[in-house]
Design an enzyme around this catalytic site. Sequence first.
Site, mmCIF file in Angstrom:
data_model
loop_
_atom_site.group_PDB
_atom_site.id
_atom_site.type_symbol
_atom_site.label_atom_id
_atom_site.label_comp_id
_atom_site.label_asym_id
_atom_site.label_seq_id
_atom_site.Cartn_x
_atom_site.Cartn_y
_atom_site.Cartn_z
ATOM 1 N N ASP A 1 1.653 0.452 1.235
ATOM 2 C CA ASP A 1 0.634 -0.178 0.388
ATOM 3 C C ASP A 1 1.235 -0.634 -0.935
ATOM 4 O O ASP A 1 0.926 -1.720 -1.427
ATOM 5 C CB ASP A 1 -0.513 0.809 0.110
ATOM 6 C CG ASP A 1 -1.417 0.983 1.322
ATOM 7 O OD1 ASP A 1 -1.514 0.031 2.104
ATOM 8 O OD2 ASP A 1 -1.987 2.069 1.474
ATOM 9 N N GLY B 1 -3.172 -10.740 -2.206
ATOM 10 C CA GLY B 1 -3.391 -12.012 -1.514
ATOM 11 C C GLY B 1 -4.660 -12.123 -0.703
ATOM 12 O O GLY B 1 -5.483 -13.022 -0.901
#
Length: 508
Positions: free
Chosen positions: A294, A429
């Site tokens: 992550d 994103g």
Amino acid sequence: MKLAYWMYAGPAHIGTLRIASSFKNVHAIMHAPLGDDYFNVMRSMLERERDFTPVTASIVDRHVLARGSQEKVINNITRKDKEENPDLLLLTPTCTSSILQEDLQNFVQRASIETSSDVILADVNHYRVNELQASDRTLQQIVAFYINKARKKEVLGVNKTLRPSVNILGVLSLGFHHQHDLVDLKRLFHDLDIDINQVVPDNASVNDLKDLPTAWFNFVPYREAGLLTAQFLHDEFDMPYINVTPMGLLNISEVVRKIQGTLSKLDCYRDYSNYLKLQTQYVSQAAWFSRSIDCQNLTGKTAIVFGDATHAAAMTKILSKEMGIHVLWSGTYCTHDSDWFRMQVQELCDKVVITDDHNVVGDLIAKTEPNAIFGTQMERHIGKRLNIPCGVISSPVHIQNFPLSYKPFLGYEGTNQIADLIYNSFTLGMEDHLLDLFGGHDTTESLTNTLSSTNVISWSTEAMKELSKIPGFVRGKVKRNTEKYALSSNYNVISLEVLYEAKEKANS
């Protein structure tokens, strides 16, 4: 002293009142005109306490200007002595009332003849120091007053406690997450098998200050308040002190090692290496998270940091060394502590910024265009205007940063909170794409690369329609770059042609 419509650090009397209102059974008398007496409302709102703020305003009005303040100030001191029966009455002027150049020390001496409480005048130059410097000085003054009083009465505590013990200095009213940090600091010292002798000034009694020297060492979690007190106790009683902020894994490890070294010099040998290993691997999730898949989403991300010296320096180290984020610049508004701050962060960022002008900070953020901001309430406002996410890491702050839930920034639990804050402050994103798809973006955007610019750029309908076709995660940057090009080329309106010109210029 300066005239401004907004400041990072408030005037000196605010710092003095923060110290007075942190102690138990201490009442402050503020010699001030109407307009300077907003501290009571501010503290009641932000701290959300049930009790009234122990501050009384002795108002400077036209009658006082005509015949002097002496009678009114002395009457207010003696009245509060009878009504509240405090241990200490602290008199402070403000920048405004200091202009009168009155002999307030004489007022204090005359009032103390009639009071059963101790009465002192805050020894602060209101023209030369700000809120943070005044709080540091006022705390040291109160501690010194009661140490000297105990010494004269021969009741000063000098014999060390049987077990290792510590004084925590500088936890005070209106501090950034101070109450939450204190819980984790107590847990840290409990884990290290060190007793808490006193926490000053938070809910402390001035009558107990005589026993401060009985602790083995002092701990100062924040540079903004408590450092002068620790230096005073060191000079008077040769008490060692540690002033590293345990914010982030690296700083916590440094604090624990310094505690181990301090205890060994006092013939108490401890080995905390297994404790550090256990806490880092299993209690704090930040170390694991910084190496997880992550956290790899943050690769290539940029950030800027701005705040008080303590939090800004610690946050810069966390971002750069623990999370692998490129810090474009790091800054503080604590201009009086610039040398220490520069030494702490100069190897961790591209540029060091020392300023207390929020316009300079806003313009610099607009020019550098970081992916995220970590700053104060003001940087949060700037970020909203520029459509850049901001995580608040330092005072000054608004009420949302005085949470009712437990959210420390110090200690091992604090590392988890900070890791969450960092990760959630970046717009990644896919999240950005979904926000754009479902209309979640804030439509308010900056029109120039400097917030203080007076130029206004407008977009034609056709150009704005073309801009909307650009993917959301780069649209803001394209918009700002186009506006920079329009400004430099003296265009007032961005048409399709200007948009294409700017694109060709960027690609050339």
